[in-house]
Design a protein around this motif. Sequence first.
Motif, PDB file in Angstrom:
ATOM      1  N   ALA A  26      19.991 -31.138   3.278  1.00 16.34           N
ATOM      2  CA  ALA A  26      18.931 -30.703   2.478  1.00 16.34           C
ATOM      3  C   ALA A  26      19.395 -30.852   1.158  1.00 16.34           C
ATOM      4  O   ALA A  26      18.370 -30.965   0.137  1.00 16.34           O
ATOM      5  CB  ALA A  26      18.937 -28.923   3.003  1.00 16.34           C
ATOM      6  N   ALA A  27      20.495 -30.554   0.597  1.00 14.17           N
ATOM      7  CA  ALA A  27      20.771 -30.953  -0.713  1.00 14.17           C
ATOM      8  C   ALA A  27      20.318 -32.357  -1.171  1.00 14.17           C
ATOM      9  O   ALA A  27      19.833 -32.410  -2.399  1.00 14.17           O
ATOM     10  CB  ALA A  27      22.315 -30.679  -0.963  1.00 14.17           C
ATOM     11  N   ARG A  28      20.494 -33.476  -0.428  1.00 14.48           N
ATOM     12  CA  ARG A  28      20.310 -34.655  -0.882  1.00 14.48           C
ATOM     13  C   ARG A  28      18.779 -34.690  -1.034  1.00 14.48           C
ATOM     14  O   ARG A  28      18.365 -35.645  -1.827  1.00 14.48           O
ATOM     15  CB  ARG A  28      20.918 -35.720   0.137  1.00 14.48           C
ATOM     16  CG  ARG A  28      22.424 -35.809  -0.057  1.00 14.48           C
ATOM     17  CD  ARG A  28      22.991 -36.959   1.165  1.00 14.48           C
ATOM     18  NE  ARG A  28      24.310 -36.724   1.129  1.00 14.48           N
ATOM     19  CZ  ARG A  28      25.123 -37.344   0.198  1.00 14.48           C
ATOM     20  NH1 ARG A  28      24.525 -37.713  -1.118  1.00 14.48           N
ATOM     21  NH2 ARG A  28      26.331 -37.258   0.119  1.00 14.48           N
ATOM     22  N   ILE A  29      18.033 -34.175  -0.213  1.00 17.53           N
ATOM     23  CA  ILE A  29      16.655 -34.167  -0.035  1.00 17.53           C
ATOM     24  C   ILE A  29      16.233 -33.489  -1.452  1.00 17.53           C
ATOM     25  O   ILE A  29      15.294 -34.264  -2.014  1.00 17.53           O
ATOM     26  CB  ILE A  29      15.873 -33.533   1.131  1.00 17.53           C
ATOM     27  CG1 ILE A  29      16.366 -34.582   2.379  1.00 17.53           C
ATOM     28  CG2 ILE A  29      14.553 -33.215   1.029  1.00 17.53           C
ATOM     29  CD1 ILE A  29      16.036 -33.894   3.654  1.00 17.53           C
ATOM     30  N   CYS A  30      16.603 -32.499  -1.650  1.00 18.95           N
ATOM     31  CA  CYS A  30      16.374 -31.782  -2.903  1.00 18.95           C
ATOM     32  C   CYS A  30      16.775 -32.708  -4.234  1.00 18.95           C
ATOM     33  O   CYS A  30      15.802 -32.709  -5.007  1.00 18.95           O
ATOM     34  CB  CYS A  30      17.037 -30.335  -3.256  1.00 18.95           C
ATOM     35  SG  CYS A  30      16.550 -29.223  -1.738  1.00 18.95           S
ATOM     36  N   LEU A  31      17.722 -33.329  -4.279  1.00 15.90           N
ATOM     37  CA  LEU A  31      17.908 -34.117  -5.270  1.00 15.90           C
ATOM     38  C   LEU A  31      17.114 -35.431  -5.440  1.00 15.90           C
ATOM     39  O   LEU A  31      16.974 -35.880  -6.507  1.00 15.90           O
ATOM     40  CB  LEU A  31      19.457 -34.468  -5.295  1.00 15.90           C
ATOM     41  CG  LEU A  31      20.336 -33.502  -5.585  1.00 15.90           C
ATOM     42  CD1 LEU A  31      21.850 -33.995  -5.425  1.00 15.90           C
ATOM     43  CD2 LEU A  31      20.134 -32.746  -6.975  1.00 15.90           C
ATOM     44  N   ALA A  32      16.455 -35.817  -4.273  1.00 21.39           N
ATOM     45  CA  ALA A  32      15.723 -36.892  -4.278  1.00 21.39           C
ATOM     46  C   ALA A  32      14.390 -36.464  -4.403  1.00 21.39           C
ATOM     47  O   ALA A  32      13.370 -37.464  -4.720  1.00 21.39           O
ATOM     48  CB  ALA A  32      15.793 -37.739  -2.860  1.00 21.39           C
ATOM     49  N   ALA A  33      13.767 -35.252  -4.388  1.00 17.65           N
ATOM     50  CA  ALA A  33      12.488 -35.060  -4.728  1.00 17.65           C
ATOM     51  C   ALA A  33      12.015 -35.276  -6.138  1.00 17.65           C
ATOM     52  O   ALA A  33      12.818 -35.567  -7.010  1.00 17.65           O
ATOM     53  CB  ALA A  33      12.360 -33.493  -4.587  1.00 17.65           C
ATOM     54  N   ASP A  34      10.672 -35.659  -6.185  1.00 16.37           N
ATOM     55  CA  ASP A  34      10.149 -35.806  -7.660  1.00 16.37           C
ATOM     56  C   ASP A  34       9.275 -34.606  -8.030  1.00 16.37           C
ATOM     57  O   ASP A  34       8.187 -34.379  -7.382  1.00 16.37           O
ATOM     58  CB  ASP A  34       9.420 -37.165  -7.425  1.00 16.37           C
ATOM     59  CG  ASP A  34       9.053 -37.638  -8.792  1.00 16.37           C
ATOM     60  OD1 ASP A  34       9.381 -37.119  -9.832  1.00 16.37           O
ATOM     61  OD2 ASP A  34       8.015 -38.505  -8.767  1.00 16.37           O
ATOM     62  N   PRO A  35       9.573 -33.779  -8.948  1.00 18.58           N
ATOM     63  CA  PRO A  35      10.864 -33.742  -9.588  1.00 18.58           C
ATOM     64  C   PRO A  35      12.209 -33.184  -8.779  1.00 18.58           C
ATOM     65  O   PRO A  35      11.884 -32.446  -8.004  1.00 18.58           O
ATOM     66  CB  PRO A  35      10.569 -32.909 -10.825  1.00 18.58           C
ATOM     67  CG  PRO A  35       9.583 -32.034 -10.329  1.00 18.58           C
ATOM     68  CD  PRO A  35       8.914 -32.729  -9.171  1.00 18.58           C
ATOM     69  N   PRO A  36      13.349 -33.530  -8.989  1.00 18.49           N
ATOM     70  CA  PRO A  36      14.445 -33.125  -8.485  1.00 18.49           C
ATOM     71  C   PRO A  36      14.655 -31.392  -8.427  1.00 18.49           C
ATOM     72  O   PRO A  36      13.906 -30.849  -9.388  1.00 18.49           O
ATOM     73  CB  PRO A  36      15.685 -33.859  -9.267  1.00 18.49           C
ATOM     74  CG  PRO A  36      15.109 -34.959  -9.833  1.00 18.49           C
ATOM     75  CD  PRO A  36      13.563 -34.592 -10.209  1.00 18.49           C
ATOM     76  N   LEU A  37      15.177 -30.779  -7.346  1.00 23.11           N
ATOM     77  CA  LEU A  37      15.505 -29.402  -7.399  1.00 23.11           C
ATOM     78  C   LEU A  37      17.083 -29.190  -7.302  1.00 23.11           C
ATOM     79  O   LEU A  37      17.357 -28.835  -6.305  1.00 23.11           O
ATOM     80  CB  LEU A  37      14.752 -28.801  -6.123  1.00 23.11           C
ATOM     81  CG  LEU A  37      13.258 -29.088  -5.910  1.00 23.11           C
ATOM     82  CD1 LEU A  37      12.597 -28.952  -4.374  1.00 23.11           C
ATOM     83  CD2 LEU A  37      12.418 -28.500  -6.826  1.00 23.11           C
ATOM     84  N   PRO A  38      17.548 -29.149  -8.550  1.00 22.44           N
ATOM     85  CA  PRO A  38      18.948 -29.327  -8.497  1.00 22.44           C
ATOM     86  C   PRO A  38      19.342 -27.777  -8.179  1.00 22.44           C
ATOM     87  O   PRO A  38      20.383 -27.535  -7.665  1.00 22.44           O
ATOM     88  CB  PRO A  38      19.325 -29.502 -10.106  1.00 22.44           C
ATOM     89  CG  PRO A  38      18.132 -29.419 -10.693  1.00 22.44           C
ATOM     90  CD  PRO A  38      16.925 -29.764  -9.928  1.00 22.44           C
ATOM     91  N   ASP A  39      18.537 -26.709  -8.505  1.00 19.29           N
ATOM     92  CA  ASP A  39      19.072 -25.419  -8.053  1.00 19.29           C
ATOM     93  C   ASP A  39      19.074 -25.232  -6.807  1.00 19.29           C
ATOM     94  O   ASP A  39      19.967 -24.543  -6.127  1.00 19.29           O
ATOM     95  CB  ASP A  39      18.041 -24.281  -8.983  1.00 19.29           C
ATOM     96  CG  ASP A  39      16.656 -24.470  -8.377  1.00 19.29           C
ATOM     97  OD1 ASP A  39      16.085 -25.657  -8.213  1.00 19.29           O
ATOM     98  OD2 ASP A  39      15.716 -23.484  -8.455  1.00 19.29           O
ATOM     99  N   ALA A  42      21.903 -27.121  -5.263  1.00 19.59           N
ATOM    100  CA  ALA A  42      23.346 -26.408  -5.732  1.00 19.59           C
ATOM    101  C   ALA A  42      23.366 -25.069  -4.331  1.00 19.59           C
ATOM    102  O   ALA A  42      24.594 -25.093  -3.966  1.00 19.59           O
ATOM    103  CB  ALA A  42      23.217 -25.505  -6.998  1.00 19.59           C
ATOM    104  N   TYR A  43      22.422 -24.606  -4.029  1.00 19.27           N
ATOM    105  CA  TYR A  43      22.553 -23.549  -3.112  1.00 19.27           C
ATOM    106  C   TYR A  43      23.130 -24.328  -1.670  1.00 19.27           C
ATOM    107  O   TYR A  43      23.791 -23.677  -1.256  1.00 19.27           O
ATOM    108  CB  TYR A  43      20.955 -23.222  -2.934  1.00 19.27           C
ATOM    109  CG  TYR A  43      21.133 -22.286  -1.686  1.00 19.27           C
ATOM    110  CD1 TYR A  43      21.580 -20.814  -1.576  1.00 19.27           C
ATOM    111  CD2 TYR A  43      20.301 -22.564  -0.428  1.00 19.27           C
ATOM    112  CE1 TYR A  43      21.567 -20.140  -0.310  1.00 19.27           C
ATOM    113  CE2 TYR A  43      20.508 -21.997   0.645  1.00 19.27           C
ATOM    114  CZ  TYR A  43      20.999 -20.582   0.941  1.00 19.27           C
ATOM    115  OH  TYR A  43      20.799 -19.953   1.909  1.00 19.27           O
ATOM    116  N   HIS A  44      22.418 -25.308  -1.330  1.00 25.47           N
ATOM    117  CA  HIS A  44      22.523 -26.099  -0.123  1.00 25.47           C
ATOM    118  C   HIS A  44      24.016 -26.564  -0.125  1.00 25.47           C
ATOM    119  O   HIS A  44      24.831 -26.582   0.957  1.00 25.47           O
ATOM    120  CB  HIS A  44      21.663 -26.927   0.085  1.00 25.47           C
ATOM    121  CG  HIS A  44      20.412 -26.416   0.773  1.00 25.47           C
ATOM    122  ND1 HIS A  44      20.145 -25.834   2.006  1.00 25.47           N
ATOM    123  CD2 HIS A  44      19.084 -26.085   0.272  1.00 25.47           C
ATOM    124  CE1 HIS A  44      19.225 -25.349   2.241  1.00 25.47           C
ATOM    125  NE2 HIS A  44      18.341 -25.761   1.211  1.00 25.47           N
TER     126      HIS A  44
END
Length: 145
Positions: A26-39, A42-44
């Motif tokens: 889930a963390a990797r998917i959030c970082l690859a999102a456009d735009p990224p979801l770093p918050d 970080a949770y995951h």
Amino acid sequence: MSGPDSGDLWEKVLGWLAVADRDERAARICLAADPPLPDVAAYHCQQATEKLPKGLLVSSNIDFRKTHDLDELGVAVVAAFPSAAPMVATAQGWTSWGAVYRYPGEVDSVPEPSAEELAHALDVIADLAVMLRSLGPPPETTKEG
């Protein structure tokens, strides 16, 4: 009274690994999102980092209380697995990632981690997972006779 069956113990460890793997993904998917979801990443990352020490403790049949505190879990893990000390030390301070970005009004209290910090967290998670996986499963035993 005998101790827990080693196969049952390993099944519990695999449960912790499975949850940690999903949080890492889930963390990797959030970082690859456009735009990224770093918050959210970080949770995951915090969640995955929390589950892996719990898996290490379970693997050694060490009881722990229900907690999300990575520092507390780290102390218990290092007592049983001294080689985990560098990974545990790196994760100090990530406990807040498990809550601060999840509630309105608290986001400003802790800055979002950078992409580099999150990449490093994912490296630590991978290292902890490798360590945990290296512990088992227990060898099969056969009965003679």
